[in-house]
Design an enzyme around this catalytic site. Sequence first.
Site, short mmCIF file in Angstrom:
data_model
loop_
_atom_site.label_atom_id
_atom_site.label_comp_id
_atom_site.label_asym_id
_atom_site.label_seq_id
_atom_site.Cartn_x
_atom_site.Cartn_y
_atom_site.Cartn_z
N HIS A 125 -7.86 1.12 -7.21
CA HIS A 125 -7.00 2.31 -7.21
C HIS A 125 -5.56 1.98 -7.60
CE1 HIS A 125 -6.05 1.03 -2.96
NE2 HIS A 125 -4.85 1.46 -3.31
N ASP A 155 -13.75 -0.80 -4.64
CA ASP A 155 -12.32 -0.64 -4.87
C ASP A 155 -11.66 -1.98 -5.22
OD1 ASP A 155 -9.94 0.70 -5.24
OD2 ASP A 155 -9.38 0.65 -3.12
N SER A 229 -1.36 -2.60 -1.08
CA SER A 229 -2.73 -2.55 -1.60
C SER A 229 -2.95 -3.65 -2.63
CB SER A 229 -3.01 -1.19 -2.24
OG SER A 229 -3.03 -0.17 -1.27
#
Length: 382
Positions: A125, A155, A229
Amino acid sequence: MRKLNFLVWPVLAGILVAVLLLQLFPSLLSSEPQAIKFREAPSIPKSGIGLGPVSYADAVEIAAPAVVNIYTRTVVQQKVHPLFNDPFFRNFFDADSIPQQERIQSSLGSGVILTSQGYIVTNNHVITGADSIIVALKDGREAVAEVIGTDPETDLAVLKVAMEDLPSIALTQSDNSRVGDVVLAIGNPFGVGQTVTMGIISATGRHSLGINTYEDFIQTDAAINPGNSGGALIDAYGNLIGINTAIFSKSGGSQGIGFAIPSNLTKQVMQDLIKYGRVVRGWLGIEIQELTPKLAESFGLKNMQGLIIAGVFRNGPAHLAGLQPGDVMLTINKQPIMNGRKSMTEIARFKPDESIDIEILRDGEKLSFKAVIGERPRTQEQ
Protein backbone atom coordinates in the site's frame (compact mmCIF):
# COMPACT_ATOMS: atom_id res chain seq x y z
CA MET A 1 3.87 -41.71 99.88
CA ARG A 2 2.77 -44.12 97.16
CA LYS A 3 0.31 -41.53 95.91
CA LEU A 4 3.12 -38.97 95.60
CA ASN A 5 5.29 -41.45 93.69
CA PHE A 6 2.41 -41.96 91.31
CA LEU A 7 2.35 -38.19 90.50
CA VAL A 8 6.12 -37.57 90.38
CA TRP A 9 6.86 -39.65 87.30
CA PRO A 10 4.29 -37.99 84.99
CA VAL A 11 5.50 -34.55 86.13
CA LEU A 12 9.14 -35.43 85.44
CA ALA A 13 8.22 -36.84 82.04
CA GLY A 14 6.34 -33.62 81.15
CA ILE A 15 9.32 -31.49 82.20
CA LEU A 16 11.69 -33.59 80.08
CA VAL A 17 9.40 -33.27 77.02
CA ALA A 18 9.14 -29.47 77.52
CA VAL A 19 12.95 -29.12 77.78
CA LEU A 20 13.37 -31.19 74.61
CA LEU A 21 10.83 -29.08 72.69
CA LEU A 22 12.54 -25.85 73.75
CA GLN A 23 15.88 -27.21 72.58
CA LEU A 24 14.44 -28.14 69.18
CA PHE A 25 12.16 -25.10 68.76
CA PRO A 26 13.60 -22.09 70.66
CA SER A 27 11.14 -19.80 68.85
CA LEU A 28 8.43 -21.10 71.18
CA LEU A 29 9.78 -18.79 73.87
CA SER A 30 9.56 -15.73 71.59
CA SER A 31 6.44 -13.63 71.52
CA GLU A 32 7.29 -12.19 68.04
CA PRO A 33 5.34 -13.57 65.03
CA GLN A 34 7.10 -16.15 62.86
CA ALA A 35 9.04 -14.64 59.93
CA ILE A 36 7.57 -15.21 56.44
CA LYS A 37 10.07 -16.70 54.03
CA PHE A 38 9.77 -15.76 50.33
CA ARG A 39 11.46 -17.55 47.45
CA GLU A 40 13.73 -14.90 46.03
CA ALA A 41 14.48 -14.77 42.29
CA PRO A 42 18.15 -15.15 41.37
CA SER A 43 19.96 -11.88 40.85
CA ILE A 44 20.35 -10.76 37.24
CA PRO A 45 23.83 -9.61 36.21
CA LYS A 46 23.99 -5.93 35.39
CA SER A 47 24.18 -5.19 31.68
CA GLY A 48 27.07 -3.31 30.20
CA ILE A 49 26.80 0.08 28.54
CA GLY A 50 24.90 -0.10 25.26
CA LEU A 51 23.06 -3.32 26.12
CA GLY A 52 19.45 -3.76 27.28
CA PRO A 53 17.83 -3.09 29.62
CA VAL A 54 20.10 -0.08 30.14
CA SER A 55 20.17 0.78 26.45
CA TYR A 56 19.28 -0.69 23.07
CA ALA A 57 21.59 1.64 21.19
CA ASP A 58 23.71 -1.22 19.87
CA ALA A 59 20.67 -2.94 18.35
CA VAL A 60 19.55 0.30 16.70
CA GLU A 61 23.06 0.99 15.39
CA ILE A 62 23.10 -2.46 13.75
CA ALA A 63 19.64 -2.28 12.15
CA ALA A 64 18.99 1.42 11.43
CA PRO A 65 21.28 1.78 8.37
CA ALA A 66 19.20 -0.87 6.55
CA VAL A 67 15.90 0.97 7.16
CA VAL A 68 15.11 3.43 4.37
CA ASN A 69 12.62 6.20 3.74
CA ILE A 70 10.40 5.77 0.70
CA TYR A 71 8.91 8.72 -1.17
CA THR A 72 6.38 8.12 -3.94
CA ARG A 73 5.01 10.51 -6.52
CA THR A 74 1.78 9.93 -8.38
CA VAL A 75 0.51 12.07 -11.26
CA VAL A 76 -3.20 12.81 -10.84
CA GLN A 77 -5.33 14.26 -13.67
CA GLN A 78 -7.63 17.03 -12.43
CA LYS A 79 -10.41 19.02 -14.16
CA VAL A 80 -9.49 22.70 -14.09
CA HIS A 81 -12.13 24.62 -16.06
CA PRO A 82 -13.09 27.60 -13.84
CA LEU A 83 -16.82 27.07 -14.35
CA PHE A 84 -16.84 23.29 -14.23
CA ASN A 85 -17.45 23.17 -10.49
CA ASP A 86 -20.55 25.34 -10.79
CA PRO A 87 -23.62 23.04 -11.09
CA PHE A 88 -25.39 25.53 -13.40
CA PHE A 89 -22.56 25.86 -15.94
CA ARG A 90 -21.56 22.18 -15.74
CA ASN A 91 -24.50 21.25 -17.98
CA PHE A 92 -23.08 23.37 -20.85
CA PHE A 93 -19.77 21.50 -21.07
CA ASP A 94 -18.86 18.12 -22.45
CA ALA A 95 -16.92 16.26 -19.77
CA ASP A 96 -14.45 14.91 -22.36
CA SER A 97 -13.62 18.40 -23.61
CA ILE A 98 -12.78 19.85 -20.19
CA PRO A 99 -9.05 20.68 -20.00
CA GLN A 100 -7.09 18.76 -17.37
CA GLN A 101 -4.14 19.65 -15.22
CA GLU A 102 -1.58 17.26 -13.82
CA ARG A 103 -1.17 17.35 -10.07
CA ILE A 104 1.64 15.59 -8.23
CA GLN A 105 0.46 13.61 -5.23
CA SER A 106 3.19 12.56 -2.80
CA SER A 107 3.21 10.03 0.01
CA LEU A 108 5.80 8.51 2.24
CA GLY A 109 6.62 5.27 3.98
CA SER A 110 9.50 3.09 5.02
CA GLY A 111 11.33 0.03 3.75
CA VAL A 112 14.02 -2.42 4.77
CA ILE A 113 17.07 -3.53 2.79
CA LEU A 114 17.15 -7.31 3.07
CA THR A 115 20.11 -8.09 0.80
CA SER A 116 23.28 -6.29 -0.21
CA GLN A 117 22.18 -6.73 -3.86
CA GLY A 118 19.74 -3.89 -3.29
CA TYR A 119 16.46 -5.73 -2.69
CA ILE A 120 14.13 -3.78 -0.42
CA VAL A 121 10.87 -4.94 1.11
CA THR A 122 8.04 -2.58 1.97
CA ASN A 123 4.26 -2.58 2.14
CA ASN A 124 2.31 -2.83 -1.09
CA HIS A 125 0.00 0.00 0.00
CA VAL A 126 3.02 2.31 0.28
CA ILE A 127 3.86 2.10 -3.45
CA THR A 128 0.49 1.22 -5.05
CA GLY A 129 -0.21 3.44 -8.07
CA ALA A 130 3.08 5.34 -7.76
CA ASP A 131 4.63 6.73 -10.95
CA SER A 132 8.03 7.12 -9.31
CA ILE A 133 9.60 5.77 -6.13
CA ILE A 134 12.56 7.38 -4.40
CA VAL A 135 14.50 5.52 -1.72
CA ALA A 136 16.52 7.57 0.77
CA LEU A 137 19.16 5.88 2.92
CA LYS A 138 20.16 6.86 6.41
CA ASP A 139 23.60 7.95 5.12
CA GLY A 140 21.95 10.56 2.87
CA ARG A 141 22.11 8.72 -0.46
CA GLU A 142 19.03 8.55 -2.68
CA ALA A 143 18.08 6.41 -5.66
CA VAL A 144 15.13 5.65 -7.91
CA ALA A 145 13.70 2.22 -7.09
CA GLU A 146 12.44 -0.42 -9.49
CA VAL A 147 9.38 -2.48 -8.55
CA ILE A 148 10.31 -6.17 -8.71
CA GLY A 149 6.93 -7.49 -7.65
CA THR A 150 3.94 -6.95 -5.39
CA ASP A 151 1.70 -9.22 -3.36
CA PRO A 152 -1.52 -7.44 -2.33
CA GLU A 153 -2.71 -10.52 -0.44
CA THR A 154 0.01 -10.06 2.21
CA ASP A 155 0.48 -6.32 1.54
CA LEU A 156 4.15 -6.79 0.65
CA ALA A 157 6.20 -5.39 -2.22
CA VAL A 158 9.80 -5.85 -3.29
CA LEU A 159 11.86 -3.00 -4.74
CA LYS A 160 15.43 -2.85 -6.03
CA VAL A 161 17.96 -0.05 -6.18
CA ALA A 162 21.25 0.00 -8.09
CA MET A 163 23.67 1.21 -5.43
CA GLU A 164 26.96 -0.04 -4.03
CA ASP A 165 28.00 -0.79 -0.44
CA LEU A 166 24.44 -1.21 0.73
CA PRO A 167 23.80 -2.20 4.36
CA SER A 168 21.40 -5.08 4.94
CA ILE A 169 19.58 -6.38 7.99
CA ALA A 170 19.83 -9.85 9.50
CA LEU A 171 16.60 -11.87 9.70
CA THR A 172 15.69 -13.88 12.77
CA GLN A 173 13.22 -16.76 12.97
CA SER A 174 9.94 -15.00 13.73
CA ASP A 175 8.41 -18.34 14.75
CA ASN A 176 10.63 -18.20 17.84
CA SER A 177 9.20 -14.85 18.95
CA ARG A 178 7.46 -14.93 22.32
CA VAL A 179 4.93 -12.68 23.96
CA GLY A 180 6.85 -10.32 26.22
CA ASP A 181 9.98 -10.10 24.06
CA VAL A 182 11.32 -6.55 23.72
CA VAL A 183 11.04 -5.13 20.20
CA LEU A 184 11.93 -1.84 18.51
CA ALA A 185 10.08 -0.24 15.59
CA ILE A 186 12.16 1.80 13.15
CA GLY A 187 10.62 3.99 10.45
CA ASN A 188 9.80 7.49 9.25
CA PRO A 189 6.57 8.50 11.02
CA PHE A 190 4.87 11.62 9.63
CA GLY A 191 8.02 12.34 7.60
CA VAL A 192 9.91 13.70 10.61
CA GLY A 193 12.90 11.44 9.89
CA GLN A 194 14.05 8.06 11.07
CA THR A 195 12.56 7.33 14.50
CA VAL A 196 12.86 4.43 16.94
CA THR A 197 10.14 3.36 19.37
CA MET A 198 10.20 0.54 21.89
CA GLY A 199 7.67 -1.96 23.18
CA ILE A 200 7.08 -5.67 23.55
CA ILE A 201 5.44 -8.40 21.52
CA SER A 202 1.83 -8.32 22.69
CA ALA A 203 0.63 -11.36 20.74
CA THR A 204 1.61 -13.65 17.88
CA GLY A 205 -0.39 -15.32 15.13
CA ARG A 206 -3.03 -12.60 14.92
CA HIS A 207 -5.48 -13.26 12.08
CA SER A 208 -9.08 -12.68 11.01
CA LEU A 209 -8.54 -8.91 11.28
CA GLY A 210 -9.77 -8.20 7.76
CA ILE A 211 -6.57 -6.36 6.81
CA ASN A 212 -5.07 -8.84 4.32
CA THR A 213 -6.12 -12.08 2.67
CA TYR A 214 -3.33 -13.95 4.42
CA GLU A 215 -2.77 -12.82 8.00
CA ASP A 216 -0.30 -14.07 10.58
CA PHE A 217 0.57 -10.84 12.36
CA ILE A 218 2.89 -10.10 15.24
CA GLN A 219 1.11 -7.63 17.52
CA THR A 220 3.19 -5.04 19.36
CA ASP A 221 2.68 -1.98 21.54
CA ALA A 222 5.75 -0.25 20.07
CA ALA A 223 4.40 3.01 18.64
CA ILE A 224 3.65 2.72 14.90
CA ASN A 225 2.33 5.81 13.12
CA PRO A 226 1.63 6.88 9.51
CA GLY A 227 4.96 6.71 7.67
CA ASN A 228 6.12 3.68 9.67
CA SER A 229 4.47 1.34 7.17
CA GLY A 230 7.09 -0.93 5.62
CA GLY A 231 9.61 -0.22 8.38
CA ALA A 232 11.45 -2.71 10.55
CA LEU A 233 10.39 -4.40 13.75
CA ILE A 234 13.61 -5.67 15.32
CA ASP A 235 14.58 -7.62 18.42
CA ALA A 236 16.93 -6.44 21.16
CA TYR A 237 19.91 -7.65 19.12
CA GLY A 238 19.12 -5.72 15.94
CA ASN A 239 17.64 -8.61 13.95
CA LEU A 240 14.50 -8.27 11.83
CA ILE A 241 11.39 -9.85 13.33
CA GLY A 242 8.78 -8.31 11.04
CA ILE A 243 7.65 -5.54 8.70
CA ASN A 244 5.42 -2.92 10.34
CA THR A 245 2.15 -2.82 8.44
CA ALA A 246 -0.93 -1.56 10.25
CA ILE A 247 -2.33 -0.13 13.46
CA PHE A 248 -5.65 -0.36 15.23
CA SER A 249 -6.64 3.18 16.03
CA LYS A 250 -9.75 5.30 16.43
CA SER A 251 -7.77 8.53 16.28
CA GLY A 252 -5.39 7.74 13.41
CA GLY A 253 -2.39 7.75 15.75
CA SER A 254 -0.72 5.00 17.74
CA GLN A 255 -2.83 3.52 20.52
CA GLY A 256 -0.51 0.67 21.41
CA ILE A 257 -1.93 -1.89 18.98
CA GLY A 258 0.28 -2.33 15.95
CA PHE A 259 0.76 -5.24 13.56
CA ALA A 260 3.83 -6.51 11.73
CA ILE A 261 4.22 -9.19 9.04
CA PRO A 262 6.58 -11.89 10.40
CA SER A 263 10.08 -12.13 8.92
CA ASN A 264 9.56 -15.78 7.90
CA LEU A 265 6.55 -14.88 5.73
CA THR A 266 8.33 -11.78 4.41
CA LYS A 267 11.33 -13.84 3.33
CA GLN A 268 9.18 -16.41 1.52
CA VAL A 269 7.16 -13.75 -0.32
CA MET A 270 10.31 -11.87 -1.35
CA GLN A 271 11.99 -15.02 -2.69
CA ASP A 272 8.93 -15.91 -4.78
CA LEU A 273 8.55 -12.38 -6.17
CA ILE A 274 12.21 -12.29 -7.20
CA LYS A 275 12.21 -15.81 -8.68
CA TYR A 276 8.75 -16.04 -10.26
CA GLY A 277 7.45 -12.48 -10.30
CA ARG A 278 4.52 -13.70 -8.20
CA VAL A 279 3.92 -15.60 -4.95
CA VAL A 280 3.37 -19.31 -5.51
CA ARG A 281 0.75 -20.58 -3.08
CA GLY A 282 -0.78 -23.97 -2.50
CA TRP A 283 -4.43 -24.53 -3.43
CA LEU A 284 -6.90 -27.25 -2.50
CA GLY A 285 -9.85 -25.98 -4.52
CA ILE A 286 -12.52 -25.84 -1.85
CA GLU A 287 -14.93 -23.35 -0.36
CA ILE A 288 -15.24 -23.62 3.40
CA GLN A 289 -17.74 -22.79 6.09
CA GLU A 290 -16.90 -22.34 9.75
CA LEU A 291 -18.50 -24.67 12.25
CA THR A 292 -21.06 -23.24 14.66
CA PRO A 293 -22.18 -24.94 17.88
CA LYS A 294 -25.44 -26.03 16.23
CA LEU A 295 -23.66 -27.39 13.14
CA ALA A 296 -21.13 -29.22 15.30
CA GLU A 297 -23.99 -30.81 17.24
CA SER A 298 -25.75 -31.82 14.03
CA PHE A 299 -22.59 -33.57 12.80
CA GLY A 300 -22.15 -35.32 16.14
CA LEU A 301 -18.97 -33.44 17.02
CA LYS A 302 -18.20 -32.89 20.67
CA ASN A 303 -16.11 -29.78 19.99
CA MET A 304 -15.69 -27.06 17.38
CA GLN A 305 -12.81 -28.80 15.63
CA GLY A 306 -13.17 -28.95 11.86
CA LEU A 307 -14.30 -27.12 8.72
CA ILE A 308 -17.30 -27.80 6.54
CA ILE A 309 -16.51 -28.14 2.83
CA ALA A 310 -19.23 -25.96 1.30
CA GLY A 311 -18.06 -26.32 -2.29
CA VAL A 312 -15.50 -28.17 -4.40
CA PHE A 313 -14.00 -26.78 -7.62
CA ARG A 314 -14.42 -29.21 -10.51
CA ASN A 315 -11.16 -31.01 -11.36
CA GLY A 316 -9.40 -29.19 -8.52
CA PRO A 317 -7.09 -30.99 -6.08
CA ALA A 318 -9.87 -31.72 -3.58
CA HIS A 319 -12.26 -32.97 -6.30
CA LEU A 320 -9.59 -35.28 -7.73
CA ALA A 321 -8.83 -36.58 -4.24
CA GLY A 322 -12.48 -37.55 -3.68
CA LEU A 323 -13.65 -34.85 -1.29
CA GLN A 324 -17.28 -33.79 -1.52
CA PRO A 325 -19.47 -30.86 -0.41
CA GLY A 326 -20.78 -31.55 3.06
CA ASP A 327 -17.63 -33.30 4.26
CA VAL A 328 -16.15 -31.99 7.50
CA MET A 329 -12.38 -31.65 7.39
CA LEU A 330 -10.94 -32.70 10.75
CA THR A 331 -7.18 -32.80 10.26
CA ILE A 332 -4.48 -31.89 7.73
CA ASN A 333 -1.34 -34.01 7.99
CA LYS A 334 -2.67 -35.21 11.37
CA GLN A 335 -2.85 -31.62 12.68
CA PRO A 336 -6.32 -30.79 14.08
CA ILE A 337 -8.19 -28.00 12.30
CA MET A 338 -9.18 -25.41 14.88
CA ASN A 339 -9.57 -22.26 12.76
CA GLY A 340 -10.67 -21.95 9.15
CA ARG A 341 -8.67 -18.90 8.14
CA LYS A 342 -5.52 -20.22 9.76
CA SER A 343 -5.94 -23.61 8.08
CA MET A 344 -6.34 -22.01 4.66
CA THR A 345 -3.17 -20.02 5.31
CA GLU A 346 -1.37 -23.26 6.19
CA ILE A 347 -2.58 -24.86 2.94
CA ALA A 348 -1.30 -21.84 1.01
CA ARG A 349 2.18 -22.47 2.42
CA PHE A 350 2.39 -25.87 0.77
CA LYS A 351 4.10 -25.97 -2.59
CA PRO A 352 2.28 -27.26 -5.69
CA ASP A 353 2.61 -31.05 -6.23
CA GLU A 354 3.08 -31.69 -2.50
CA SER A 355 0.88 -34.46 -1.09
CA ILE A 356 -1.09 -33.95 2.11
CA ASP A 357 -3.22 -36.28 4.21
CA ILE A 358 -6.74 -35.13 5.02
CA GLU A 359 -9.10 -36.73 7.52
CA ILE A 360 -12.79 -35.98 7.10
CA LEU A 361 -16.14 -36.86 8.63
CA ARG A 362 -18.76 -38.08 6.16
CA ASP A 363 -22.14 -39.44 7.24
CA GLY A 364 -20.78 -40.01 10.74
CA GLU A 365 -17.79 -42.01 9.48
CA LYS A 366 -14.17 -40.85 9.55
CA LEU A 367 -12.35 -41.25 6.24
CA SER A 368 -8.80 -40.45 5.10
CA PHE A 369 -7.78 -39.02 1.72
CA LYS A 370 -4.52 -38.00 0.09
CA ALA A 371 -4.62 -34.82 -2.00
CA VAL A 372 -1.98 -33.34 -4.29
CA ILE A 373 -1.71 -29.60 -3.77
CA GLY A 374 -2.18 -27.37 -6.83
CA GLU A 375 -1.16 -23.76 -7.43
CA ARG A 376 -3.62 -21.12 -6.35
CA PRO A 377 -5.08 -19.25 -9.36
CA ARG A 378 -3.81 -15.69 -9.67
CA THR A 379 -6.11 -12.76 -9.01
CA GLN A 380 -6.51 -9.82 -11.37
CA GLU A 381 -4.42 -7.64 -9.04
CA GLN A 382 -1.51 -10.08 -9.41
